[in-house]
Structures are given as structure tokens and as C-alpha cells.
Enzyme design. Structure first.
Site, PDB file in Angstrom:
ATOM      1  N   SER A 188       4.240   2.709  -9.031  1.00 32.75           N
ATOM      2  CA  SER A 188       3.309   3.436  -8.166  1.00 32.75           C
ATOM      3  C   SER A 188       3.741   3.191  -6.639  1.00 32.75           C
ATOM      4  O   SER A 188       4.095   1.933  -6.328  1.00 32.75           O
ATOM      5  CB  SER A 188       1.930   3.008  -8.536  1.00 32.75           C
ATOM      6  OG  SER A 188       1.006   3.741  -7.610  1.00 32.75           O
ATOM      7  N   TYR A 201      -5.275  -2.937 -10.023  1.00 28.58           N
ATOM      8  CA  TYR A 201      -4.388  -2.021 -10.498  1.00 28.58           C
ATOM      9  C   TYR A 201      -2.889  -2.270  -9.499  1.00 28.58           C
ATOM     10  O   TYR A 201      -1.740  -2.104 -10.105  1.00 28.58           O
ATOM     11  CB  TYR A 201      -4.934  -0.699 -10.193  1.00 28.58           C
ATOM     12  CG  TYR A 201      -3.943   0.581 -10.370  1.00 28.58           C
ATOM     13  CD1 TYR A 201      -3.504   1.013 -11.729  1.00 28.58           C
ATOM     14  CD2 TYR A 201      -3.411   1.368  -9.413  1.00 28.58           C
ATOM     15  CE1 TYR A 201      -2.573   1.965 -11.924  1.00 28.58           C
ATOM     16  CE2 TYR A 201      -2.342   2.244  -9.767  1.00 28.58           C
ATOM     17  CZ  TYR A 201      -2.102   2.679 -10.720  1.00 28.58           C
ATOM     18  OH  TYR A 201      -1.311   3.507 -11.074  1.00 28.58           O
TER      19      TYR A 201
END
Ligand code: NAD
Ligand code: MG
Length: 296
Positions: A188, A201
Site C-alpha cells: 500500500s 495497518y
């Protein structure tokens, strides 16, 4: 949209504002407004993965679904892993794979369970008659505004889903993978530009980048390539099901250079390239599809 002709990419696909649309995790694609585009009506295959055998975790929805559809249209047989609560989304993908005349294998189960990670890989390899593409894409993301709100259980679930399961699945898959096979992880932009409210995360996504680069160095000894894709804001059920606040969902993608979120189909060709023989000199790389933010 068609695959022919030129289009200004800023003017494609839905733009914010979006409606608030809370749903419980794991979110369902079927409940998204507007619906996401996974290439169902647009992705055209060119035989790039003819006869290949792919396992895609989180292949029921979002980015994994776009990869699964594209792989089938490029000539691959595809197994998808997902949570039992996502059966409705998964069945649509199974039908789309089978509509291409390819074999589809459905693998419902919870990847925070190590035993299941091993079993799902064995079932995929058995159902497909082997394995030469592994897309580790399933992920868990829950926004928490401050450090005191991230409980041990929250932290554990994010680590288990995004890091431990990646390791367990890769470990089980490697003995099946022949020379020429490819592993693709999903990192990401959060690995490089972590958001304040995605502490756990973002940490896992940085871990995925490091793991991918280290594994690439190991597995080239077997002729296997390993790369990561690093998406920016993509319109998937991960976001309205707790990945962002509903206020952020309403503006999702607004800060990208395109003024809109990406659609899952806009990543499909990258997964196809990294899986295909055409990427024969590409390993240990992180391929950004960030909406112009870049990966450093
Ligand atoms: P998504 O919700 O469609 O896909 C995530 C999938 O993970 C789910 O469909 C589910 O099947 C799977 N999953 C989650 N927990 C699981 C568990 N315990 N057991 C089995 N499967 C489980 O959302 P997406 O955005 O397509 O996510 C795919 C990947 O892309 C994730 O790794 C996510 O972190 C990454 N990503 C997404 C974005 C974005 O903006 N959507 C941005 C960067 C990275
Ligand atoms: Mg899903």
C-alpha cells in the site's frame, strides 16, 4: 469504457462526494454505492497467462476480484480464497471465471488460522492441478483515531491477516511453485506515507514490502519472481467497512492527482504483467498504482 481509444484519466469513473455507506467488516462488494468496476464488462484478455494456475487470496471483491477476472480472461485457471461471510461476492467471481471456460476453485475460510492457510494452498494446487501464480492480497484495515483505541485484539487481527497469513500461505505454496512462477503481494501507499489513524495497518504494509524484497532474493534461486503492488485509494469494500471513517469515505480519493479513487480494474493489468512471463526481469520491485503519489 472500452479498451480502445484515448480517455482523459481524470474524467473516468465516479468522483466524490460519495454517500455514507457503513457496513460491517468484511465488507461486501454487492453493498457498495456506486458499484466498483473490476473489469467485468471491459477487461479483454490477450492469452498472456494461457494454461497458468493462480491462487488469489481475497479474490471475491476489490483488487483481488479484478486480478481473478483478468487472470481468467488471460487464460488461467483461478482459485479464490475469501471469508465464508463473502460467499455472495465469491460466487459472482466463480461464475465469471467459469464463463471464460476456465476452472474455478472456491476456498472459503479464515486465514488468521495457520492450519487453514496450509489447507487452502493444498486445495488450490489439487483443484487446479498445480500452482504457478500466487497473489497474496487479502487484508484487514480498521481506522482507529488514537493509539489508546488500538486494542491488543485489534493489533493481533491486523498482524495475523496481513503478515502472518502472508507468511503461512507463501510457505505452504513455495514447494508447489515451479521455475517461472510468480508471487505478487499487495502492499500500500501506507507503507510509505502512513496515515495517523492506520497505525497497525500501515505497519503491516511496510512489513509486506520488506518481506517481498527479502523473499525475492531467496526465491530467485528457484527461478521464482516475487513483487509487490502498492495501491493508493481504491474503491473497494475495505474502506466503507471500517477502513476509513464515513466522513472520509464521502471524500475518498479526492486528494489523489485524479480527484477520484482508483477502480479495481485499473490495477488488473499490473497483476497480469507481474504474473506473466513478460515480466521475466522484474523481481523484488514495488509497483505503485497510487493515483500520482508515487512510492519511495
Ligand atoms: P476487499 O475488502 O475487497 O479485499 C480484502 C479481502 O481480504 C476480502 O475480500 C476478504 O476476502 C479478505 N480477508 C480479510 N480478512 C480475511 C480473513 N481473516 N480470512 C480470509 N480472507 C480475509 O478490499 P481491497 O481494497 O481490494 O483489498 C485488497 C488488498 O489491497 C488488501 O491487502 C488491502 O490492504 C490492499 N489495499 C487496498 C487499498 C484500497 O484503497 N482499497 C489501498 C492499498 C492497499
Ligand atoms: Mg471481500
Amino acid at each position: 469504457m472500452t479498451n480502445t481509444g484515448l480517455h482523459d484519466p481524470r474524467h473516468l469513473y465516479p468522483h466524490p462526494p460519495f454517500a455514507k455507506q457503513p457496513q460491517a467488516a468484511p465488507g461486501l462488494d454487492a453493498k457498495m454505492t456506486p458499484g466498483a468496476d473490476h473489469g467485468e464488462d471491459s477487461y479483454k484478455g490477450h492469452g498472456r497467462l494461457q494454461g497458468r494456475r493462480a491462487l488469489v487470496t481475497g479474490g471475491d471483491s476489490g483488487i483481488g476480484r479484478a486480478a481473478a477476472i483478468a487472470f481468467a480472461r488471460e487464460g488461467a485457471d483461478v482459485a479464490i480464497a475469501y471469508l465464508p461471510a463473502e460467499e455472495k461476492d465469491a460466487q459472482e467471481v466463480i461464475e465469471l471465471i467459469e464463463a471464460e471456460g476456465r476452472t474455478a476453485v472456491a476456498l472459503p475460510g479464515d486465514i488468521t488460522d495457520e492450519a487453514w492457510c496450509g489447507e487452502l494452498v493444498e486445495r488450490a494446487a489439487k483443484g487446479l492441478g498445480g500452482l504457478d501464480i500466487l497473489v497474496i492480497n487479502a487484508g484487514h484495515q480498521q481506522t482507529r483515531e488514537s493509539i489508546d483505541k488500538v486494542s491488543t485484539a485489534d493489533f493481533d487481527e491486523t498482524m495475523k491477516t496481513n503478515l502472518y497469513a502472508m507468511h503461512w500461505i507463501a510457505q505452504a505454496a513455495v514447494p508447489h511453485l515451479p521455475a517461472g512462477a510468480a508471487i505478487i503481494t499487495t502492499a500500500s501507499i501506507q507503507a510509505y506515507e502512513p496515515s495517523a489513524a492506520l497505525l497497525d495497518y500501515a505497519t503491516t504494509k511496510a512489513g509486506i514490502v520488506a518481506y517481498t524484497k527479502a523473499l525475492a532474493k531467496q526465491l530467485i534461486e528457484k527461478g521464482i519472481r516475487v513483487n509487490a503492488v502498492a495501491p493508493g485509494p481504491i474503491w473497494t469494500p475495505l474502506q466503507p467497512s471500517g477502513g476509513q471513517t464515513q466522513q472520509k469515505v464521502q471524500k475518498f480519493g479526492e486528494e489523489s492527482l485524479f480527484g477520484r479513487p482508483g477502480q479495481p480494474v485499473e490495477l488488473a493489468a499490473v497483476y497480469v504483467l507481474l504474473a506473466s512471463q513478460e515480466a521475466s526481469y522484474i523481481t523484488g520491485e514495488v509497483y505503485g498504482v497510487t493515483g500520482g503519489r508515487g512510492v519511495a
